[in-house]
Design an enzyme around this catalytic site. Structure first.
Site, PDB file in Angstrom:
ATOM      1  N   ASP A 534     165.002 150.272 -33.867  1.00 59.55           N
ATOM      2  CA  ASP A 534     163.528 150.250 -34.533  1.00 59.55           C
ATOM      3  C   ASP A 534     162.639 151.394 -33.859  1.00 59.55           C
ATOM      4  OD1 ASP A 534     161.534 149.336 -35.954  1.00 59.55           O
ATOM      5  OD2 ASP A 534     161.184 147.589 -34.806  1.00 59.55           O
ATOM      6  N   ASP A 730     162.580 144.832 -29.938  1.00 64.60           N
ATOM      7  CA  ASP A 730     161.475 144.542 -28.863  1.00 64.60           C
ATOM      8  C   ASP A 730     160.347 143.717 -29.295  1.00 64.60           C
ATOM      9  OD1 ASP A 730     160.020 146.364 -30.091  1.00 64.60           O
ATOM     10  OD2 ASP A 730     159.622 147.522 -28.122  1.00 64.60           O
TER      11      ASP A 730
END
Length: 854
Positions: A534, A730
């Site tokens: 990401d 995250d």
């Protein structure tokens, strides 16, 4: 299935919260009624959720939710469904039923069949959800429903199949409490001393017996009468060896027989008892044999085999102790004492006595005793023992500190925020221990094979004896061949092959701040061929541009944008707010804040409705974005994310944020690509921005403008292409994708939700942890395959030789003495090979160590 939540359940003993009672009751029709407790009071909508959760679970007859309390009553058929499946189904629908975990220290575990018996016994205890036995550390890890299960019942279940549970010293006994590691070490050392004492006894008795069994070794000649007299002496002398040195084999054999099972003890017990009975008949009644020359005893076989097997167990136990070095090193990191400020005075206390809120004082060169937040002072800290990163980290007021890290330069004070089992180090140790206790798929397969192995060996031994008996050869040949088959074919090495490597491999990963949650993740990580990133390849985003459309002062535009973003938790919003604060702007309060997922935010600032977000948000508000298209395109080409700022449906301008690339991300991506792993960047940024950053770190494939809700779907599409996918994330919106991926990697600095959904946690927050995890996983799986290949090859080659297959061709007949030595040292070989992993260093570890040395 009748899922009427208003119906009454079967009678439930509500005094079951008392430790001496159970809540589960089994009816004559085979139904069980249990009381489960959720982690919160259940609301009015929970009955519908519970019904939906269990409607598709075959075997569940009824669920009743007591609204306003955490209690659920479930009636189900244990013959059709496990309690673990019910709990999992409820959790999938948002009802987390309270299940606790505990560990039991065991003694007497020897092989995979031991593991299977203990696990099956524990799983039969009411309320036990899962039970996994770690043969490497001689521990049982149990997940259970407290209201359903008594801890005494767990111990009784273990003891019912012939194994002991070590108990900690009772409270108030005057004996200081032991840590789990100390207790494990004490038990292991005690068992090692016992085994060595039994070996010495067997060895001392074996030497004269072997000499007497080979009288040609003597400097004088024995007469026939003297030889037979020596056999009577050996008949008596070997009994202490069997009763003392070999007692565990015979006790274990009897216990296994009571439970209609077999294990290593059965093989050794039957082999040595058969040899003793044959020898005793040969000495006491030689006339029963067709010829007197056939009446030859084998007392040396009994004593030497027992001595060698016991010695092998002792050496194996000592080698197994070294596999826990990684955990022991982690435990030793913790400081023993702490200097705290109480009543205005500095006092030094044991670290276990530090409480939340204590002000702790740390001087240069000292260890940080517990977790906390700096309140005064500045310093640099060496956090390599936790994160794996060798470079020191600067810390100041407001920054967190981690217990067990080392303060290098300045002195500081901090407020304790995590003590005891709530410190980061304790959580890491607990996670590593739980991972070591799990089994990868290959380990579960080996356990099944090992469970069938012992009875097959016993059948082979019987067939071997019958073939020799009908061959016309002496009866002694058949007996020797059968005993040799029993002795050589111990399944110990098979049972140890996987768990020993797993324990060392998970520990090696933890040394560099990579926490692997279970054995399945470790096995799968070695096969990953796609890694989806990401924004984890990038550092903290920072504000770069403020461009008003009407030529007004940039601070006015930034002030409105930052005020609207102040309540947002998005990293881009945080960058805008931080940029405004760096410019010393006074931010007005915002009201009516709303986060528009995948678009941006809306808030009321100084009476104006302010929107800040992407192009989709502009169109959603109903404004034409084209006046700023050229500016946004130029910013995108520079790798910057532009956000439109609007007030009362007027376009005011754009603010831009750029992500800084983490220094080690490009290097980590190159290392992953060298492992034949394709890197895919998946982001909600526009295509230009994403492509610019991907080019900077060397990523070829980009999935841009992906909404949070679509991340898991994109991972699923990659899996549909036949890839084994790892996902690194995250944030909260990464959790579904982390769960969907074959292996989810959560950045340790991210949210708890992401970490909980992931299979691997990267404590240091560095992408290089993915490289370390994959290299450790590959090395561990290679080590497991080596162990299994050696163990299977040993048995496949050893059993035919022991049975005498090659005797007609080459006159080759294996002695039980050689078989005993081979069996004993096969396990030692497997454990020793597993310990080779302790010296493995990934490319990341070598780079970090060399950087630290410089």
């Amino acid at each position: 299935m009748n899922m009427d939540h208003h119906a009454k359940s079967q009678p439930v003993d509500h005094s079951a919260s008392h430790p001496g009672r159970h809540t589960g009751t089994v009816t004559d029709s085979g139904l069980m009624s249990i009381e489960l407790r959720a982690d919160r009071d259940l609301c009015a909508s929970c009955p519908a959720h519970a019904e939906a959760a269990l409607a598709a679970v075959d075997g569940v007859e009824m669920v009743h939710v007591v609204v306003g309390t955490p209690v659920l009553h479930v009636r189900y058929r244990p013959a059709k469904v496990d309690l673990s499946a019910i709990i999992a189904a409820l959790r999938d629908h948002g009802i987390r039923v309270g299940a606790q975990q505990t560990e039991l220290a065991l003694s007497g575990l020897r092989c995979a069949s031991c593991v299977t018996k203990v696990e099956e016994a524990l799983c039969q205890v009411s309320g036990v959800v899962t039970a996994t036995v770690d043969v490497a550390r001689s521990q049982a890890h149990i997940t259970y429903v407290p209201a359903q299960t008594r801890l005494d019942d767990l111990a009784k279940a273990v003891e019912s199949v012939g194994y002991a549970v070590a108990k900690a010293p009772p409270e108030g006994s005057g004996t200081p409490p032991e840590s789990d590691m100390d207790r494990e070490h004490r038990i292991r050392e005690k068992e090692y001393r016992s085994l060595m004492q039994r070996f010495i006894v067997a060895a001392v008795v074996s030497v004269p017996i072997v000499i007497l069994m080979y009288p040609k070794l003597l400097p004088f000649t024995l007469t026939h009468e003297q030889l037979r007299l020596s056999w009577w002496v050996q008949l008596v002398a070997v009994l202490p060896v069997m009763a003392y040195s070999g007692r565990d084999f015979y006790v274990g054999m009897v216990r296994a027989a009571r439970h209609r099972s077999s294990d290593m003890n059965t093989l050794i017990g039957i082999g040595t008892v058969s040899a003793y009975v044959f020898s005793a008949v040969a000495v006491a009644a030689p006339g029963l044999f067709p010829e007197e020359r056939l009446a030859e005893p084998f007392f040396d076989v009994i004593s030497v085999v027992i001595a060698l097997v016991v010695l092998g167990q002792a050496l194996e136990l000592r080698a197994k102790g070294r596999t826990s070095d990684a955990i022991r090193k982690l435990m030793e990191l913790q400081a023993k004492t702490a200097r705290v400020l109480r009543n205005g005075e500095e006092i030094e206390i044991p670290v276990d006595e530090v409480v939340l809120g204590d002000i702790v004082i740390v001087r240069p060169g000292e260890k940080v005793p517990v977790d906390g937040e700096i309140t005064q002072g500045q310093s640099t800290l060496d956090e390599s023992m936790i994160t794996g990163e060798s470079l020191p980290v600067e810390k100041g007021p407001g920054d967190p500190v981690i217990g067990a890290t080392i303060n290098e330069t300045g002195a500081f004070r901090f407020s304790a925020t995590g003590v005891g089992k709530d410190t980061a180090l304790s959580r890491i140790v607990n996670m590593v221990q739980q991972a070591q206790a799990t089994k990868p798929p290959i380990g579960r397969l080996v356990d099944k094979v090992s469970g069938l192995f012992t009875p097959l060996v016993m059948i082979t031994a019987v067939l071997t004896f019958l073939v020799w008996f009908n061959s016309g050869m002496a009866v002694s040949y058949g007996l020797i061949a059968a005993v040799t088959v029993l002795v050589i074919a111990c399944p110990c090495s098979l049972g140890l092959a996987t768990p020993m490597s797993l324990v060392v491999g998970v520990g090696k990963a933890a040394e560099r701040g990579v926490l692997i949650r279970n054995g399945e993740a470790l096995q799968t990580a070695a096969k990953l061929d796609v890694i989806v990133l990401d924004k984890t390849a990038r550092g903290q985003p920072a504000l770069t541009d403020v461009m008003p459309m009407d030529g007004s002062h940039p601070d006015r535009l930034l002030r409105l944008a930052a005020a609207a973003d102040a309540a947002s938790e998005h990293p881009l919003a945080a960058a805008v707010v931080e940029g405004a604060r760096n410019r010393k702007l006074d931010l007005p309060p915002a009201t009516d804040f709303e986060a528009i997922v995948g678009h941006g935010v809306r808030a009321t600032v100084e009476g104006m409705v302010v929107h800040i977000g992407n192009r989709r948000l502009v169109k959603r508000v109903g404004i034409d974005p084209t006046p700023m298209d050229d500016v946004v395109a130029k910013l995108g080409d520079q790798g910057r994310t532009a956000m439109y700022v609007m007030a009362d449906k007027l376009l005011l301008g754009v603010v831009a944020v750029a992500d800084t690339v983490k220094p080690d991300s490009a290097d980590a991506i190159k290392r992953l690509q060298a492992l034949n792993v394709e890197i895919v960047m998946m982001t909600g940024d526009n295509a230009r921005t994403a492509k610019a950053i991907a080019d900077e770190v060397g990523i070829d494939r980009v999935l841009a403008e992906v909404l949070p809700a679509d991340k898991a779907h994109q991972v699923q599409l990659l899996q549909g292409e036949g890839h084994t996918v790892g996902m690194v994330g995250d944030g909260i919106n990464d959790a579904p994708a982390l769960a969907q991926a074959d292996v989810g990697f959560a950045i340790g600095t991210g949210t708890d939700v992401a970490i909980a959904a992931a299979d691997v946690t990267l404590v240091g927050g560095s992408l290089s942890g993915v490289v370390h995890a994959m290299e450790v996983s590959t090395a561990t799986m290679r080590n497991i395959r080596q162990n299994l290949t050696g163990a299977f090859a040993y048995n496949i080659a050893g059993i035919p030789v022991a049975a005498g297959v090659f005797y007609p061709l080459f006159g080759l007949m294996l002695s039980p003495l050689v078989a005993g030595a081979a069996m004993a040292f096969s396990s030692v070989t497997v454990v020793t090979n597993a310990n080779r992993l302790r010296f493995f260093r990934s490319s990341v570890a070598r780079e970090q160590d060399s950087r630290g040395a410089r």
